[in-house]
Design a protein around this motif. Sequence first.
Motif, PDB file in Angstrom:
ATOM      1  N   ASN A  58       0.807  -1.234   0.000  1.00  0.00           N
ATOM      2  CA  ASN A  58       0.000   0.000   0.000  1.00  0.00           C
ATOM      3  C   ASN A  58       0.836   1.278   0.000  1.00  0.00           C
ATOM      4  O   ASN A  58       0.399   2.317  -0.496  1.00  0.00           O
ATOM      5  N   LYS A  59       2.053   1.207   0.529  1.00  0.00           N
ATOM      6  CA  LYS A  59       2.833   2.452   0.650  1.00  0.00           C
ATOM      7  C   LYS A  59       3.219   3.040  -0.701  1.00  0.00           C
ATOM      8  O   LYS A  59       3.498   4.234  -0.797  1.00  0.00           O
ATOM      9  N   LEU A  60       3.239   2.224  -1.735  1.00  0.00           N
ATOM     10  CA  LEU A  60       3.623   2.774  -3.047  1.00  0.00           C
ATOM     11  C   LEU A  60       2.620   3.825  -3.518  1.00  0.00           C
ATOM     12  O   LEU A  60       2.998   4.809  -4.155  1.00  0.00           O
ATOM     13  N   ARG A  61       1.358   3.632  -3.203  1.00  0.00           N
ATOM     14  CA  ARG A  61       0.355   4.623  -3.643  1.00  0.00           C
ATOM     15  C   ARG A  61       0.608   5.977  -2.963  1.00  0.00           C
ATOM     16  O   ARG A  61       0.419   7.025  -3.556  1.00  0.00           O
ATOM     17  N   LYS A  62       1.002   5.922  -1.684  1.00  0.00           N
ATOM     18  CA  LYS A  62       1.286   7.183  -0.975  1.00  0.00           C
ATOM     19  C   LYS A  62       2.561   7.807  -1.509  1.00  0.00           C
ATOM     20  O   LYS A  62       2.651   9.021  -1.701  1.00  0.00           O
ATOM     21  N   LEU A  63       3.554   6.952  -1.761  1.00  0.00           N
ATOM     22  CA  LEU A  63       4.847   7.469  -2.239  1.00  0.00           C
ATOM     23  C   LEU A  63       4.717   8.115  -3.617  1.00  0.00           C
ATOM     24  O   LEU A  63       5.489   9.019  -3.954  1.00  0.00           O
ATOM     25  N   VAL A 200      -9.866  -2.774   5.132  1.00  0.00           N
ATOM     26  CA  VAL A 200      -8.419  -2.536   5.148  1.00  0.00           C
ATOM     27  C   VAL A 200      -7.882  -2.618   6.590  1.00  0.00           C
ATOM     28  O   VAL A 200      -8.644  -2.434   7.538  1.00  0.00           O
ATOM     29  N   PRO A 201      -6.563  -2.828   6.729  1.00  0.00           N
ATOM     30  CA  PRO A 201      -5.953  -2.659   8.058  1.00  0.00           C
ATOM     31  C   PRO A 201      -5.773  -1.170   8.337  1.00  0.00           C
ATOM     32  O   PRO A 201      -5.693  -0.378   7.397  1.00  0.00           O
ATOM     33  N   ASN A 202      -5.688  -0.813   9.617  1.00  0.00           N
ATOM     34  CA  ASN A 202      -5.452   0.591   9.980  1.00  0.00           C
ATOM     35  C   ASN A 202      -4.227   0.675  10.882  1.00  0.00           C
ATOM     36  O   ASN A 202      -4.255   0.234  12.033  1.00  0.00           O
ATOM     37  N   GLY A 203      -3.123   1.215  10.331  1.00  0.00           N
ATOM     38  CA  GLY A 203      -1.904   1.423  11.117  1.00  0.00           C
ATOM     39  C   GLY A 203      -1.750   2.908  11.360  1.00  0.00           C
ATOM     40  O   GLY A 203      -2.226   3.465  12.355  1.00  0.00           O
ATOM     41  N   SER A 204      -1.127   3.591  10.405  1.00  0.00           N
ATOM     42  CA  SER A 204      -0.971   5.044  10.529  1.00  0.00           C
ATOM     43  C   SER A 204      -2.155   5.788   9.897  1.00  0.00           C
ATOM     44  O   SER A 204      -2.128   7.009   9.780  1.00  0.00           O
ATOM     45  N   ALA A 205      -3.163   5.058   9.474  1.00  0.00           N
ATOM     46  CA  ALA A 205      -4.490   5.587   9.079  1.00  0.00           C
ATOM     47  C   ALA A 205      -4.595   6.155   7.662  1.00  0.00           C
ATOM     48  O   ALA A 205      -5.695   6.493   7.226  1.00  0.00           O
ATOM     49  N   GLY A 206      -3.498   6.236   6.928  1.00  0.00           N
ATOM     50  CA  GLY A 206      -3.562   6.858   5.603  1.00  0.00           C
ATOM     51  C   GLY A 206      -4.384   6.072   4.589  1.00  0.00           C
ATOM     52  O   GLY A 206      -5.048   6.661   3.732  1.00  0.00           O
ATOM     53  N   THR A 207      -4.352   4.759   4.697  1.00  0.00           N
ATOM     54  CA  THR A 207      -5.087   3.933   3.736  1.00  0.00           C
ATOM     55  C   THR A 207      -6.586   4.133   3.942  1.00  0.00           C
ATOM     56  O   THR A 207      -7.335   4.416   2.988  1.00  0.00           O
ATOM     57  N   LEU A 296      -0.786 -13.130   3.139  1.00  0.00           N
ATOM     58  CA  LEU A 296      -1.080 -11.975   3.990  1.00  0.00           C
ATOM     59  C   LEU A 296       0.174 -11.723   4.826  1.00  0.00           C
ATOM     60  O   LEU A 296       1.152 -12.436   4.708  1.00  0.00           O
ATOM     61  N   ASP A 297       0.115 -10.733   5.704  1.00  0.00           N
ATOM     62  CA  ASP A 297       1.289 -10.488   6.555  1.00  0.00           C
ATOM     63  C   ASP A 297       0.873 -10.564   8.015  1.00  0.00           C
ATOM     64  O   ASP A 297      -0.313 -10.424   8.338  1.00  0.00           O
ATOM     65  N   PRO A 298       1.836 -10.796   8.917  1.00  0.00           N
ATOM     66  CA  PRO A 298       1.475 -11.031  10.321  1.00  0.00           C
ATOM     67  C   PRO A 298       1.043  -9.793  11.101  1.00  0.00           C
ATOM     68  O   PRO A 298       0.393  -9.919  12.138  1.00  0.00           O
ATOM     69  N   VAL A 299       1.397  -8.601  10.616  1.00  0.00           N
ATOM     70  CA  VAL A 299       1.201  -7.386  11.425  1.00  0.00           C
ATOM     71  C   VAL A 299      -0.054  -6.605  11.003  1.00  0.00           C
ATOM     72  O   VAL A 299      -0.761  -6.047  11.844  1.00  0.00           O
ATOM     73  N   TYR A 300      -0.342  -6.577   9.721  1.00  0.00           N
ATOM     74  CA  TYR A 300      -1.425  -5.725   9.206  1.00  0.00           C
ATOM     75  C   TYR A 300      -2.546  -6.545   8.565  1.00  0.00           C
ATOM     76  O   TYR A 300      -3.620  -6.705   9.135  1.00  0.00           O
ATOM     77  N   SER A 301      -2.267  -7.053   7.355  1.00  0.00           N
ATOM     78  CA  SER A 301      -3.358  -7.680   6.598  1.00  0.00           C
ATOM     79  C   SER A 301      -3.853  -8.974   7.238  1.00  0.00           C
ATOM     80  O   SER A 301      -5.030  -9.320   7.098  1.00  0.00           O
ATOM     81  N   MET A 327      -5.697  -6.211  -0.213  1.00  0.00           N
ATOM     82  CA  MET A 327      -4.450  -6.895   0.180  1.00  0.00           C
ATOM     83  C   MET A 327      -3.366  -5.822   0.140  1.00  0.00           C
ATOM     84  O   MET A 327      -2.915  -5.436  -0.938  1.00  0.00           O
ATOM     85  N   THR A 328      -2.944  -5.365   1.322  1.00  0.00           N
ATOM     86  CA  THR A 328      -2.058  -4.199   1.371  1.00  0.00           C
ATOM     87  C   THR A 328      -0.571  -4.561   1.328  1.00  0.00           C
ATOM     88  O   THR A 328       0.278  -3.680   1.437  1.00  0.00           O
ATOM     89  N   GLY A 329      -0.260  -5.840   1.176  1.00  0.00           N
ATOM     90  CA  GLY A 329       1.154  -6.242   1.065  1.00  0.00           C
ATOM     91  C   GLY A 329       1.744  -6.590   2.421  1.00  0.00           C
ATOM     92  O   GLY A 329       1.012  -6.867   3.375  1.00  0.00           O
TER      93      GLY A 329
HETATM   94  C1  LIG Z   1       1.280  -4.194   4.737  1.00  0.00           C
HETATM   95  C2  LIG Z   1       0.596  -3.034   5.368  1.00  0.00           C
HETATM   96  N1  LIG Z   1      -0.740  -3.010   5.389  1.00  0.00           N
HETATM   97  C3  LIG Z   1      -1.416  -2.004   5.969  1.00  0.00           C
HETATM   98  C4  LIG Z   1      -0.752  -0.963   6.566  1.00  0.00           C
HETATM   99  C5  LIG Z   1      -1.555   0.102   7.226  1.00  0.00           C
HETATM  100  O1  LIG Z   1      -1.701   1.198   6.404  1.00  0.00           O
HETATM  101  P1  LIG Z   1      -1.842   2.643   7.055  1.00  0.00           P
HETATM  102  O2  LIG Z   1      -0.556   2.912   7.766  1.00  0.00           O
HETATM  103  O3  LIG Z   1      -2.074   3.518   5.896  1.00  0.00           O
HETATM  104  O4  LIG Z   1      -2.979   2.589   7.998  1.00  0.00           O
HETATM  105  C6  LIG Z   1       0.639  -0.926   6.551  1.00  0.00           C
HETATM  106  C7  LIG Z   1       1.353   0.181   7.211  1.00  0.00           C
HETATM  107  O5  LIG Z   1       2.513   0.172   7.447  1.00  0.00           O
HETATM  108  C8  LIG Z   1       1.341  -1.985   5.942  1.00  0.00           C
HETATM  109  O6  LIG Z   1       2.676  -2.020   5.904  1.00  0.00           O
END
Ligand SMILES: Cc1ncc(COP(=O)(O)O)c(C=O)c1O
Length: 344
Positions: A58-63, A200-207, A296-301, A327-329
């Motif tokens: 997902n970070k590529l879209r922001k970058l 979507v997952p929510n980490g730093s909220a940008g997605t 998927l990944d262990p921390v977000y998706s 699927m945010t990677g």
């Molecule tokens: C794989 C993955 N999915 C989701 C997120 C969460 O996205 P956001 O930080 O925009 O909420 C991140 C953030 O680091 C991420 O690396």
Amino acid sequence: MQTSLEQALAAFPRVALLDEPTRIQRAERLETALKKYAKGVGIYLKRDDHMPVGGGGNKLRKLEFLLGSAQQDCIDTVITVGGVQSNHARLTAAVCARLGLNCELVLTRAVPKSDTDYDHNGNVLLDHLFGARLETHPGGTDSLAIAHARAGQLRQAGRNALVIPTGGSTPLGALGYARCAAEIAHQEQQLGIRFKHVIVPNGSAGTHAGLATGFAALQREPGLVKSFAVLVEQAAAIDKTRQLMQATAQLLGTPEATPTEAPNIDGSQLGSGYGLPTQDMLDAVRLMARSEGLLLDPVYSGKAFAGLISDLRAGRYQPGDNVLFVMTGGAVGLYAYRETFQPK
Ligand SMILES: Cc1ncc(COP(=O)(O)O)c(C=O)c1O
């Protein structure tokens, strides 16, 4: 035809890092595996994990937007911050390599975890491979302050550095997901369906903030986007996401479209905290791998998909609903959690 959202987005400089829209595919084997609960619910996957640079995510879209603006300012160095296994840091390093920029990563031990895999494999291995300069600090360190101080030093030496905050989740970065909302709307037309829920997952909220702002500008129903908080508790995630939605809409020139309702954020999947595995995450990652051959990944998706399964079980989707899981990677992070995924 270009929507007014796309016209508004076209005013911002952007570096094209995605060659084309990411695929949306129906997850039929998942639907079968979950049919006891799915009862006619269509499950679709938006493949933002499958992109042409740095392993995707997902970070590529922001970058695209963050570096589009930075290129106009003739920057030569990008400094960003994140946890040790930050996907954002890895993708920033990859994009800098692609654009011929220096990359510096100020990482912190945000997760109480330290072993050989966590400290050296996964994203860290790739950060080095992409040629970034890394420094790692204890948890709780103000990494952004360190990044700004370093940018100041570089400026004094005649260089021009951009500092990108955590996850690239500034209003400018969030435009990447507002653009993704327009992309999804076009794909709905092509597929002849309309999504009732976008997860979507929510980490730093940008997605979440970017998608919700984009869909609001397209007059879609508030609450269409639902996220699962994986970094902070629900209330803090709601505050951060709401503020970022307002600022993103302001930047885009669509503040009147921002919903007054609180963003739809569920805190039930956080478990003991950021980066700490839960059994539901493990089950969700295994189910996706074994039914669709996807990672998927262990921390977000993984945690967000566990949330989708939990909502299915609780009957929160109706027969005939189409649900889109983004699927945010982040699958690179699996290699940092080798012990967690030991075969049973
Ligand atoms: C794989 C993955 N999915 C989701 C997120 C969460 O996205 P956001 O930080 O925009 O909420 C991140 C953030 O680091 C991420 O690396």
